[in-house]
Design a protein around this motif. Structure first.
Motif, PDB file in Angstrom:
ATOM      1  N   GLY A 285       0.819  -1.209   0.000  1.00 60.38           N
ATOM      2  CA  GLY A 285       0.000   0.000   0.000  1.00 60.38           C
ATOM      3  C   GLY A 285       0.851   1.257   0.000  1.00 60.38           C
ATOM      4  O   GLY A 285       1.861   1.349  -0.687  1.00 60.38           O
ATOM      5  N   CYS A 286       0.431   2.219   0.797  1.00 58.82           N
ATOM      6  CA  CYS A 286       1.134   3.505   0.884  1.00 58.82           C
ATOM      7  C   CYS A 286       2.458   3.321   1.629  1.00 58.82           C
ATOM      8  O   CYS A 286       2.500   2.730   2.708  1.00 58.82           O
ATOM      9  N   ASP A 287       3.540   3.856   1.080  1.00 64.19           N
ATOM     10  CA  ASP A 287       4.856   3.744   1.708  1.00 64.19           C
ATOM     11  C   ASP A 287       4.898   4.456   3.056  1.00 64.19           C
ATOM     12  O   ASP A 287       5.705   4.104   3.918  1.00 64.19           O
ATOM     13  N   TYR A 289       2.455   4.571   5.224  1.00 64.16           N
ATOM     14  CA  TYR A 289       1.405   4.047   6.114  1.00 64.16           C
ATOM     15  C   TYR A 289       1.897   3.835   7.542  1.00 64.16           C
ATOM     16  O   TYR A 289       1.221   4.208   8.506  1.00 64.16           O
ATOM     17  N   SER A 290       3.062   3.232   7.740  1.00 63.78           N
ATOM     18  CA  SER A 290       3.529   2.865   9.078  1.00 63.78           C
ATOM     19  C   SER A 290       3.799   4.067   9.970  1.00 63.78           C
ATOM     20  O   SER A 290       3.864   3.940  11.191  1.00 63.78           O
ATOM     21  N   ARG A 291       3.936   5.280   9.387  1.00 67.90           N
ATOM     22  CA  ARG A 291       4.277   6.464  10.180  1.00 67.90           C
ATOM     23  C   ARG A 291       3.212   7.549  10.111  1.00 67.90           C
ATOM     24  O   ARG A 291       3.316   8.564  10.805  1.00 67.90           O
ATOM     25  N   CYS A 292       2.201   7.364   9.274  1.00 72.80           N
ATOM     26  CA  CYS A 292       1.241   8.431   9.007  1.00 72.80           C
ATOM     27  C   CYS A 292       0.271   8.634  10.171  1.00 72.80           C
ATOM     28  O   CYS A 292      -0.403   7.683  10.597  1.00 72.80           O
ATOM     29  N   PRO A 293       0.134   9.856  10.679  1.00 73.95           N
ATOM     30  CA  PRO A 293      -0.817  10.117  11.766  1.00 73.95           C
ATOM     31  C   PRO A 293      -2.278  10.149  11.305  1.00 73.95           C
ATOM     32  O   PRO A 293      -3.185  10.137  12.127  1.00 73.95           O
ATOM     33  N   LYS A 294      -2.517  10.174   9.981  1.00 75.17           N
ATOM     34  CA  LYS A 294      -3.880  10.267   9.446  1.00 75.17           C
ATOM     35  C   LYS A 294      -4.318   8.977   8.751  1.00 75.17           C
ATOM     36  O   LYS A 294      -5.362   8.956   8.093  1.00 75.17           O
ATOM     37  N   ARG A 295      -3.590   7.905   8.896  1.00 74.46           N
ATOM     38  CA  ARG A 295      -3.857   6.690   8.133  1.00 74.46           C
ATOM     39  C   ARG A 295      -5.209   6.085   8.464  1.00 74.46           C
ATOM     40  O   ARG A 295      -5.720   6.217   9.578  1.00 74.46           O
ATOM     41  N   VAL A 296      -5.764   5.427   7.454  1.00 76.20           N
ATOM     42  CA  VAL A 296      -7.007   4.668   7.605  1.00 76.20           C
ATOM     43  C   VAL A 296      -6.717   3.242   7.122  1.00 76.20           C
ATOM     44  O   VAL A 296      -5.700   3.001   6.454  1.00 76.20           O
ATOM     45  N   PRO A 297      -7.570   2.264   7.443  1.00 79.23           N
ATOM     46  CA  PRO A 297      -7.258   0.862   7.110  1.00 79.23           C
ATOM     47  C   PRO A 297      -6.930   0.612   5.639  1.00 79.23           C
ATOM     48  O   PRO A 297      -6.029  -0.172   5.317  1.00 79.23           O
ATOM     49  N   CYS A 299      -5.351   2.327   3.578  1.00 79.18           N
ATOM     50  CA  CYS A 299      -4.019   2.803   3.177  1.00 79.18           C
ATOM     51  C   CYS A 299      -2.978   1.679   3.202  1.00 79.18           C
ATOM     52  O   CYS A 299      -1.987   1.734   2.478  1.00 79.18           O
ATOM     53  N   GLU A 300      -3.223   0.649   4.031  1.00 84.34           N
ATOM     54  CA  GLU A 300      -2.223  -0.397   4.207  1.00 84.34           C
ATOM     55  C   GLU A 300      -2.040  -1.237   2.952  1.00 84.34           C
ATOM     56  O   GLU A 300      -0.938  -1.731   2.681  1.00 84.34           O
TER      57      GLU A 300
END
Length: 321
Positions: A285-287, A289-297, A299-300
């Motif tokens: 998914g999004c590179d 994702y593991s650090r993003c404070p706004k991530r949603v499921p 995005c993984e």
């Protein structure tokens, strides 16, 4: 002037002795595209290890991309070899990050600056010496220094010598790979002002690589933000700094100090959790994702598309579309 199209630079991970074998791939640059127009200064920013310098080396053909195209002055550099490629370097020069490592300690500064003039046969005899003196004056150094060696100069003076060497062949594009990051703060301003003055005088373009966003805001017209080998946001400089769209860009800008104490006290610092993925990791998914404070499921497992969000403002984030 320069159009980079989806370049990828990969390095093999080799292990084993005495029979080495390839066990993986480091994706240092993984699909980078950018454009530099005539007379423009384009910034390429991101934290250390994101692939900025590797992308610059790919443009210079020091590292050959495994995919993609690099169109410079209507020539595809990925198709050129030998003399045809060397002839292009008259129009494309570089200023390197470390002024202590980029100058040959066994050569005088006169020999360093005149070397590209001799290589491209642009002058001979007294004309070369006159050109070297002219370049030293242009970058604010005494022409009488021609017979001195690099160890006799400070870091800022060495970087001025590097600038003079890059200017020696009248290039159309200069790639500046963090040219002020190794210098004191007071010297940085002098070198930045020198680069701006030279651009106004000669009209060439810069690809300016940096992680100091305050410098980028001062000198650049357009900015590309890079993370984990990919471009995640692109916009005109003022728009990017006033209204960033990607969460990674927001976190970078939140770390830039503001000189007004009242404004600084009211700002919210975005602290990123987690670690930067390794360059050999394949992420579905999004590179970020593991650090993003706004991530949603989603995005993984969904790779965001890099697309236009506003006129001239592009970003790759699922939350934006």
């Amino acid at each position: 002037m320069l159009e980079v199209k989806e370049i990828q630079v990969h390095f093999p991970i080799v292990r084993g002795f005495p029979l080495p074998r390839t066990v993986g791939t480091i994706r240092a640059v993984d699909g980078v595209s950018l454009t530099v127009r005539r007379g423009q200064t384009v910034g390429l920013v991101g934290e250390s290890g994101c692939g900025k310098t590797t992308a610059a080396r790919a443009i210079l053909q020091i590292h050959r991309p495994v995919r993609g195209k690099i169109i410079f002055l209507e020539h595809d550099l990925t198709d050129l070899r030998g003399a045809a490629l060397r002839s292009i370097y008259r129009d494309m020069q570089a200023i390197f990050q470390d002024p202590y490592a980029s100058l040959d300690p066994r050569m005088t500064i006169g020999a360093i600056i005149q070397e590209p003039i001799r290589v491209f046969r642009l002058a001979s005899g007294k004309k070369i010496r006159a050109r070297v003196s002219e370049l030293l004056e242009l970058v604010g150094l005494d022409p009488g220094y021609v017979n001195r060696y690099p160890h006799e100069f400070s870091g800022g003076q060495r970087q001025r010598i590097g600038v003079a060497r890059a200017l020696a062949v009248n290039p159309s594009l200069i790639i500046c790979d963090e040219p002020v990051s190794a210098l004191d703060v007071s010297i940085r301003a002098q070198i930045i002002n020198l680069l701006e003055d030279l651009q106004r005088s000669f009209g060439f373009s810069y690809l300016f690589i940096a992680h100091d966003l305050s410098v980028v805001r001062h000198i650049c017209d357009h900015v590309y933000v890079m993370y984990h080998g990919k471009i995640v946001e692109s916009a005109p400089a003022e728009e990017l700094f006033s209204s960033p769209l990607h969460p990674y860009t927001e976190s970078l800008l939140s770390a830039v100090p503001v000189p007004d104490p009242a404004v600084e006290a009211g700002r919210r610092r975005i602290i990123l959790a987690g670690d930067v993925p390794g360059p050999d990791e394949l992420i579905p998914g999004c590179d970020f994702y593991s650090r993003c404070p706004k991530r949603v499921p989603r995005c993984e497992f969904t790779d965001p598309e890099f697309r236009g969000i506003k006129p001239s403002h592009f970003a790759s984030c699922l939350l934006l579309y």
